[in-house]
Write a protein that holds these residues in place. Structure first.
Motif, PDB file in Angstrom:
ATOM      1  N   ARG A   1      22.905 -13.780  57.877  1.00 25.34           N
ATOM      2  CA  ARG A   1      24.089 -13.706  59.056  1.00 25.34           C
ATOM      3  C   ARG A   1      25.713 -13.538  58.240  1.00 25.34           C
ATOM      4  O   ARG A   1      26.584 -13.340  58.372  1.00 25.34           O
ATOM      5  CB  ARG A   1      24.057 -15.154  59.341  1.00 25.34           C
ATOM      6  CG  ARG A   1      23.436 -15.286  60.416  1.00 25.34           C
ATOM      7  CD  ARG A   1      22.814 -16.646  61.634  1.00 25.34           C
ATOM      8  NE  ARG A   1      22.804 -17.262  60.230  1.00 25.34           N
ATOM      9  CZ  ARG A   1      21.995 -17.600  61.164  1.00 25.34           C
ATOM     10  NH1 ARG A   1      21.299 -17.671  60.949  1.00 25.34           N
ATOM     11  NH2 ARG A   1      21.668 -18.843  60.342  1.00 25.34           N
TER      12      ARG A   1
ATOM     13  N   HIS B   1      18.931 -16.264  63.757  1.00 27.37           N
ATOM     14  CA  HIS B   1      18.597 -18.064  64.355  1.00 27.37           C
ATOM     15  C   HIS B   1      17.045 -18.339  65.175  1.00 27.37           C
ATOM     16  O   HIS B   1      16.785 -19.614  64.459  1.00 27.37           O
ATOM     17  CB  HIS B   1      19.681 -18.326  65.857  1.00 27.37           C
ATOM     18  CG  HIS B   1      21.474 -17.838  65.280  1.00 27.37           C
ATOM     19  ND1 HIS B   1      21.248 -19.931  64.523  1.00 27.37           N
ATOM     20  CD2 HIS B   1      22.265 -17.476  65.616  1.00 27.37           C
ATOM     21  CE1 HIS B   1      22.777 -19.580  64.607  1.00 27.37           C
ATOM     22  NE2 HIS B   1      23.277 -18.132  65.066  1.00 27.37           N
ATOM     23  N   TRP B   2      16.608 -17.503  65.575  1.00 32.22           N
ATOM     24  CA  TRP B   2      14.613 -17.885  65.461  1.00 32.22           C
ATOM     25  C   TRP B   2      14.572 -18.170  64.306  1.00 32.22           C
ATOM     26  O   TRP B   2      13.892 -18.278  64.082  1.00 32.22           O
ATOM     27  CB  TRP B   2      14.524 -16.649  66.368  1.00 32.22           C
ATOM     28  CG  TRP B   2      14.878 -16.880  67.692  1.00 32.22           C
ATOM     29  CD1 TRP B   2      14.542 -18.176  68.728  1.00 32.22           C
ATOM     30  CD2 TRP B   2      14.611 -15.782  68.669  1.00 32.22           C
ATOM     31  NE1 TRP B   2      14.939 -17.426  69.787  1.00 32.22           N
ATOM     32  CE2 TRP B   2      14.877 -16.155  70.270  1.00 32.22           C
ATOM     33  CE3 TRP B   2      15.061 -14.223  68.119  1.00 32.22           C
ATOM     34  CZ2 TRP B   2      15.490 -15.558  71.079  1.00 32.22           C
ATOM     35  CZ3 TRP B   2      14.976 -13.815  69.473  1.00 32.22           C
ATOM     36  CH2 TRP B   2      15.335 -14.280  70.789  1.00 32.22           C
TER      37      TRP B   2
ATOM     38  N   SER C   1      24.826  -7.958  68.565  1.00 35.13           N
ATOM     39  CA  SER C   1      24.427  -9.204  68.829  1.00 35.13           C
ATOM     40  C   SER C   1      22.940  -9.409  69.159  1.00 35.13           C
ATOM     41  O   SER C   1      22.403 -11.224  67.904  1.00 35.13           O
ATOM     42  CB  SER C   1      24.836  -9.515  69.877  1.00 35.13           C
ATOM     43  OG  SER C   1      26.032  -9.493  69.762  1.00 35.13           O
ATOM     44  N   GLU C   2      21.266  -8.771  68.765  1.00 36.49           N
ATOM     45  CA  GLU C   2      20.105  -9.517  69.320  1.00 36.49           C
ATOM     46  C   GLU C   2      19.582  -9.405  67.786  1.00 36.49           C
ATOM     47  O   GLU C   2      19.235  -9.969  66.968  1.00 36.49           O
ATOM     48  CB  GLU C   2      19.495  -7.925  70.004  1.00 36.49           C
ATOM     49  CG  GLU C   2      20.128  -7.787  71.421  1.00 36.49           C
ATOM     50  CD  GLU C   2      19.156  -9.028  71.742  1.00 36.49           C
ATOM     51  OE1 GLU C   2      18.705 -10.645  71.431  1.00 36.49           O
ATOM     52  OE2 GLU C   2      20.129  -9.992  73.209  1.00 36.49           O
TER      53      GLU C   2
ATOM     54  N   TYR D   1      21.219 -13.216  67.298  1.00 36.67           N
ATOM     55  CA  TYR D   1      20.145 -13.600  67.258  1.00 36.67           C
ATOM     56  C   TYR D   1      18.577 -13.712  66.639  1.00 36.67           C
ATOM     57  O   TYR D   1      18.249 -15.228  67.125  1.00 36.67           O
ATOM     58  CB  TYR D   1      20.128 -13.698  69.239  1.00 36.67           C
ATOM     59  CG  TYR D   1      21.241 -13.483  70.063  1.00 36.67           C
ATOM     60  CD1 TYR D   1      22.306 -14.180  69.880  1.00 36.67           C
ATOM     61  CD2 TYR D   1      21.152 -12.123  71.049  1.00 36.67           C
ATOM     62  CE1 TYR D   1      23.710 -13.955  70.415  1.00 36.67           C
ATOM     63  CE2 TYR D   1      22.393 -12.489  71.207  1.00 36.67           C
ATOM     64  CZ  TYR D   1      23.111 -12.751  71.018  1.00 36.67           C
ATOM     65  OH  TYR D   1      24.870 -12.989  71.992  1.00 36.67           O
TER      66      TYR D   1
END
Length: 314
Positions: free
Chosen positions: A120, A100-101, A93-94, A97
Motif C-alpha cells: 500500500r 487489507h485482508w 481498488s480490488e 482491498y
C-alpha cells in the motif's frame, strides 16, 4: 513448508517465462508444497479468520498440463507457512482491498510477502517519489498547464498513467509538441487522473533495465528490455527484446542504496526499472524476469528468492 500463492488464474500462466511459476518450481524442488488462489477467493467473516478457497497443486514437469490439483479446501491464511502476494498489476481498488485482508491475516499470525502494508505504501509509480535523487526530472500532476510547462522546460518527455503496466498508455512527445494536448486529455481525463511525466532518457536505446532486489540484496544480473523498431517502450509486453547482462557500476550503486531501505519495510522482492543511470519506476506488486535472466546467464534467480524466503521465515 507449505506456501500459498495469491495470484492470477493458473490457466493464464505462460510457464516458459512466468516468474511465479519459477518460484513454485523451486519450492517444489526443495520439497515444499504449494497452494494457489486468486484474490477473489479470499474472504473474512466476523468471529473467524481471513480464509481462502485454495487449490493444493503439484507441478507435473510437463508443459501441458503443467500442474495438477491434489486437493481443494477452505483454509485460514495463518495456517500456511508463507503467503506470497503475486497478483499482477494494476494496483486498482480490488488489489488495495486485498492488501487489507492480508494485513488482517498478518494480525492473525500469517507471514505475507511482500508485506501488504508495504504494498500500500509503495504503489508502482509513486514509490519513486522517495528516491528522487536517483530519478530523472519527473512531474506527477493532474494539471494540464503544469505538463505543458514541463514539456517547455525539457523538450522531449515521456507521459504515462499511474496505474499502467507492461508499457500500457506510455507516450513520447518530442520538442515539436505534436499531439501533446490530445495525449494530456487522454491520460488525465479532464483533470480527474494523475499523470507521471519524465524527461526522455536517450539511454533507452540500450534498454530499460529490470534490476531485482531480493531479500535486501541485488541479483548480479539484470534484464535490459530493448525497444524494437520505431517503438519507444522496452517492456517485453510491448515487444521489447530482453537481454540479460551483469549489473554496471552505477546499477550496483543504485541497488545497494535502495535495497536495504525497502527490505526493512517487508519488501522481499522489488524490481527497479533503470534507464542509463536513472531509476524510472520501483515495482513491488509482482516483479518478473526471473526466467529470462536465469536462461541467459545461468544465475539461479528462483533459488536466490527461495533462499531469501526461507531466511525470512527462519
Amino acid at each position: 513448508m507449505h506456501v500459498l500463492f495469491v495470484a492470477d488464474p493458473l490457466a493464464s500462466f505462460k510457464i516458459h517465462k512466468d516468474t511465479t511459476f519459477a518460484m513454485m518450481r523451486e519450492l517444489q524442488r526443495r520439497g515444499h508444497t504449494v497452494a494457489a488462489c486468486e484474490p477473489s477467493d479470499v474472504s473474512w467473516r466476523s468471529g473467524g479468520h481471513v480464509s481462502a478457497r485454495v487449490q493444493d497443486i503439484r507441478l507435473t514437469g510437463a508443459h501441458e498440463p503443467w500442474f495438477e490439483v491434489t486437493g481443494q479446501r477452505n483454509v485460514a491464511l495463518k495456517d500456511f507457512d508463507a503467503v506470497l502476494m503475486r497478483k499482477d498489476p494494476p494496483f486498482d481498488s480490488e488489489f488495495f482491498y486485498a492488501t487489507h485482508w492480508l494485513s488482517q491475516a498478518e494480525r492473525e499470525g500469517a507471514r505475507v510477502f511482500n508485506s501488504p502494508q508495504a504494498l500500500r505504501d509503495h504503489p508502482e509509480k509513486l514509490a519513486l517519489l522517495e528516491f528522487a535523487e536517483f530519478a530523472p526530472p519527473t512531474l506527477v500532476t493532474r494539471c494540464a498547464d503544469d505538463i505543458r510547462a514541463f514539456h517547455a522546460e525539457h523538450g522531449d518527455i515521456i507521459l504515462k498513467p499511474l496505474d499502467g503496466m507492461g508499457g500500457m498508455g506510455i507516450y513520447r512527445v518530442r520538442e515539436d509538441g505534436l499531439n501533446l494536448g490530445s495525449i494530456i486529455e487522454t491520460l488525465n481525463q479532464d483533470g480527474s487522473n494523475s499523470v507521471m511525466v519524465q524527461r526522455y532518457q536517450p539511454a533507452i536505446a540500450q534498454g530499460d533495465k529490470r534490476i531485482l532486489l531480493i531479500g535486501g540484496e541485488p541479483a548480479p544480473y539484470c534484464l535490459a528490455r530493448i525497444p524494437q523498431g520505431t517503438e519507444v517502450r522496452g517492456n517485453l509486453a510491448a515487444g521489447g527484446k530482453g537481454v540479460a547482462q551483469p549489473l554496471s557500476e552505477s546499477d550496483w550503486a543504485i541497488a545497494r542504496a535502495i535495497a536495504p531501505r525497502l527490505a526493512a519495510r517487508g519488501l522481499l522482492l522489488v524490481g527497479l526499472d533503470v534507464i542509463g543511470d536513472k531509476v524510472t519506476e520501483i515495482n513491488v506488486t509482482s516483479p518478473t524476469c526471473f526466467q529470462e535472466i536465469q536462461q541467459q546467464t545461468g544465475f539461479d534467480v528462483p533459488a536466490m528468492f527461495v533462499d531469501a524466503l526461507e531466511a525470512a521465515l527462519a
